[in-house]
Scaffold this motif. Sequence first.
Motif, PDB file in Angstrom:
ATOM      1  N   LEU A  33       0.942  10.675 -46.820  1.00 42.40           N
ATOM      2  CA  LEU A  33       1.131  11.823 -47.715  1.00 42.40           C
ATOM      3  C   LEU A  33      -0.202  12.424 -48.172  1.00 42.40           C
ATOM      4  O   LEU A  33      -0.215  13.441 -48.861  1.00 42.40           O
ATOM      5  CB  LEU A  33       1.953  11.407 -48.939  1.00 42.40           C
ATOM      6  CG  LEU A  33       3.411  11.027 -48.678  1.00 42.40           C
ATOM      7  CD1 LEU A  33       4.047  10.450 -49.932  1.00 42.40           C
ATOM      8  CD2 LEU A  33       4.200  12.231 -48.192  1.00 42.40           C
ATOM      9  N   ALA A  34      -1.313  11.802 -47.808  1.00 43.72           N
ATOM     10  CA  ALA A  34      -2.632  12.332 -48.167  1.00 43.72           C
ATOM     11  C   ALA A  34      -2.783  13.741 -47.596  1.00 43.72           C
ATOM     12  O   ALA A  34      -2.291  14.056 -46.511  1.00 43.72           O
ATOM     13  CB  ALA A  34      -3.733  11.412 -47.654  1.00 43.72           C
ATOM     14  N   GLU A  35      -3.490  14.595 -48.339  1.00 40.90           N
ATOM     15  CA  GLU A  35      -3.545  16.015 -47.989  1.00 40.90           C
ATOM     16  C   GLU A  35      -4.895  16.445 -47.435  1.00 40.90           C
ATOM     17  O   GLU A  35      -5.334  17.578 -47.636  1.00 40.90           O
ATOM     18  CB  GLU A  35      -3.166  16.849 -49.215  1.00 40.90           C
ATOM     19  CG  GLU A  35      -1.745  16.590 -49.683  1.00 40.90           C
ATOM     20  CD  GLU A  35      -1.323  17.432 -50.870  1.00 40.90           C
ATOM     21  OE1 GLU A  35      -2.108  18.344 -51.246  1.00 40.90           O
ATOM     22  OE2 GLU A  35      -0.231  17.186 -51.411  1.00 40.90           O
ATOM     23  N   ASP A  36      -5.569  15.555 -46.691  1.00 41.87           N
ATOM     24  CA  ASP A  36      -6.786  15.973 -46.015  1.00 41.87           C
ATOM     25  C   ASP A  36      -6.462  16.819 -44.792  1.00 41.87           C
ATOM     26  O   ASP A  36      -7.273  17.635 -44.351  1.00 41.87           O
ATOM     27  CB  ASP A  36      -7.654  14.771 -45.638  1.00 41.87           C
ATOM     28  CG  ASP A  36      -6.842  13.642 -45.016  1.00 41.87           C
ATOM     29  OD1 ASP A  36      -5.595  13.734 -44.989  1.00 41.87           O
ATOM     30  OD2 ASP A  36      -7.454  12.662 -44.552  1.00 41.87           O
ATOM     31  N   LEU A  37      -5.275  16.635 -44.205  1.00 40.62           N
ATOM     32  CA  LEU A  37      -4.740  17.550 -43.206  1.00 40.62           C
ATOM     33  C   LEU A  37      -3.691  18.400 -43.913  1.00 40.62           C
ATOM     34  O   LEU A  37      -3.024  17.925 -44.843  1.00 40.62           O
ATOM     35  CB  LEU A  37      -4.110  16.799 -42.025  1.00 40.62           C
ATOM     36  CG  LEU A  37      -5.075  16.336 -40.920  1.00 40.62           C
ATOM     37  CD1 LEU A  37      -5.934  15.180 -41.393  1.00 40.62           C
ATOM     38  CD2 LEU A  37      -4.291  15.955 -39.666  1.00 40.62           C
ATOM     39  N   LYS A  38      -3.554  19.639 -43.514  1.00 44.55           N
ATOM     40  CA  LYS A  38      -2.663  20.551 -44.220  1.00 44.55           C
ATOM     41  C   LYS A  38      -1.320  20.690 -43.501  1.00 44.55           C
ATOM     42  O   LYS A  38      -1.287  20.838 -42.284  1.00 44.55           O
ATOM     43  CB  LYS A  38      -3.328  21.921 -44.368  1.00 44.55           C
ATOM     44  CG  LYS A  38      -4.631  21.867 -45.159  1.00 44.55           C
ATOM     45  CD  LYS A  38      -4.401  21.319 -46.572  1.00 44.55           C
ATOM     46  CE  LYS A  38      -5.696  21.227 -47.355  1.00 44.55           C
ATOM     47  NZ  LYS A  38      -5.493  20.622 -48.686  1.00 44.55           N
ATOM     48  N   PRO A  39      -0.182  20.678 -44.256  1.00 46.44           N
ATOM     49  CA  PRO A  39      -0.100  20.480 -45.712  1.00 46.44           C
ATOM     50  C   PRO A  39      -0.343  19.034 -46.128  1.00 46.44           C
ATOM     51  O   PRO A  39      -0.789  18.769 -47.217  1.00 46.44           O
ATOM     52  CB  PRO A  39       1.325  20.912 -46.039  1.00 46.44           C
ATOM     53  CG  PRO A  39       2.086  20.656 -44.767  1.00 46.44           C
ATOM     54  CD  PRO A  39       1.129  20.933 -43.649  1.00 46.44           C
ATOM     55  N   ASN A  40      -0.024  18.078 -45.256  1.00 44.74           N
ATOM     56  CA  ASN A  40      -0.421  16.681 -45.445  1.00 44.74           C
ATOM     57  C   ASN A  40      -0.393  16.009 -44.072  1.00 44.74           C
ATOM     58  O   ASN A  40      -0.026  16.629 -43.069  1.00 44.74           O
ATOM     59  CB  ASN A  40       0.467  15.955 -46.463  1.00 44.74           C
ATOM     60  CG  ASN A  40       1.948  16.002 -46.105  1.00 44.74           C
ATOM     61  OD1 ASN A  40       2.320  15.927 -44.940  1.00 44.74           O
ATOM     62  ND2 ASN A  40       2.790  16.136 -47.116  1.00 44.74           N
ATOM     63  N   ARG A  41      -0.777  14.758 -44.007  1.00 37.43           N
ATOM     64  CA  ARG A  41      -0.911  14.089 -42.706  1.00 37.43           C
ATOM     65  C   ARG A  41       0.416  14.032 -41.941  1.00 37.43           C
ATOM     66  O   ARG A  41       0.465  14.327 -40.755  1.00 37.43           O
ATOM     67  CB  ARG A  41      -1.458  12.677 -42.908  1.00 37.43           C
ATOM     68  CG  ARG A  41      -2.887  12.612 -43.382  1.00 37.43           C
ATOM     69  CD  ARG A  41      -3.310  11.176 -43.684  1.00 37.43           C
ATOM     70  NE  ARG A  41      -4.667  11.107 -44.212  1.00 37.43           N
ATOM     71  CZ  ARG A  41      -5.217   9.996 -44.676  1.00 37.43           C
ATOM     72  NH1 ARG A  41      -4.521   8.861 -44.682  1.00 37.43           N
ATOM     73  NH2 ARG A  41      -6.453  10.007 -45.145  1.00 37.43           N
ATOM     74  N   ILE A  42       1.480  13.646 -42.624  1.00 37.48           N
ATOM     75  CA  ILE A  42       2.751  13.456 -41.918  1.00 37.48           C
ATOM     76  C   ILE A  42       3.308  14.785 -41.417  1.00 37.48           C
ATOM     77  O   ILE A  42       3.806  14.870 -40.292  1.00 37.48           O
ATOM     78  CB  ILE A  42       3.781  12.727 -42.827  1.00 37.48           C
ATOM     79  CG1 ILE A  42       5.033  12.384 -42.026  1.00 37.48           C
ATOM     80  CG2 ILE A  42       4.116  13.546 -44.049  1.00 37.48           C
ATOM     81  CD1 ILE A  42       4.837  11.415 -40.896  1.00 37.48           C
TER      82      ILE A  42
END
Length: 332
Positions: free
Chosen positions: A101-110
Amino acid sequence: MEFANKEYLLLLLLIIPYILWYVMYRKKSEPTMRMSDTFAFRYAPKSWKVRLMPLQMLLRLLAFTMLVVALARPQTSNSWKNRQTEGIDIMLAIDVSTSMLAEDLKPNRIEAAKMVAAEFISGRPDDNIGLAIFAGESFTQCPMTTDHTSLLNLLQGVRADIAARGLISDGTAIGMGLANAVSRLKSSKAKSKVVILLTDGSNNMGDISPMTAAEIAQSLGIRVYTIGVGTNKVAPYPMPVAGGVQYVNMPVEIDTKTLSEIAQTTHGDFYRATNTQELKKIYKEIDQLEKSKMNVKKFRKKYDAFQSFVMIAAIALLLEILFRITIFRRIP
């Protein structure tokens, strides 16, 4: 289009005697007025109501025809189709631990992983593709299939909060996720068998170590492409608090060494994706894999299609009744 009850179509023959009755005997039932001479009315123009009188008959015919067609149960075609295509067998193994659920990738990793995986699946219509997910344990979300519509629907249903809701143990069981994907490919007859494993952490759960699973994959001729997803150092993570969400910096701890060894053991490749664009490039590179011939059997299910015919019949019948009591109303 096919008809389940074709015999009902014979009722359409009743239209012929109705038209003959309308043409030959309809005028005899009309009220008449005796006049000594009709010369004055010889060239009188017909009113628009008189010209539209046959419309009632046409609406009745339309309603009757549509009802007969509906009784015959029109259906879409249903067939098995065998064809030989070029494809490979692929299992996607995606990490669904809460850290995704971390948001370093948009909108989040998943969500980024799901979006890129969906594009990858859509671009390979002839491949046999399945989906396994893992956190502290692993299970199959979708077995290998060429029905990519169903696969994409199941992929969209993947969420990274299932561990937080108690549906699966949290953690990162890379070995279990890989072993699950391998088990789905072990009986495959394809010349090329591939696992694409995506994770954002290091193995800390599970009864099977990542390297044990990699050795099993290597013995079965399965190549594993590993992807470590997440920025370097720290990533913003949404932490639920009373009345809202507070973002905290979560350290990124990807076991690149183990992921690289898994790929090397199975003659695959290891990739690092620190943003969504890099993740897309990785999937495009994997998309260049060799292809092998496979037989595909497709099935199309029957669906009843009578609803539209019933609707047309109802509308035509209602219009005929409406015209009869308004525009074409007769005074005794």
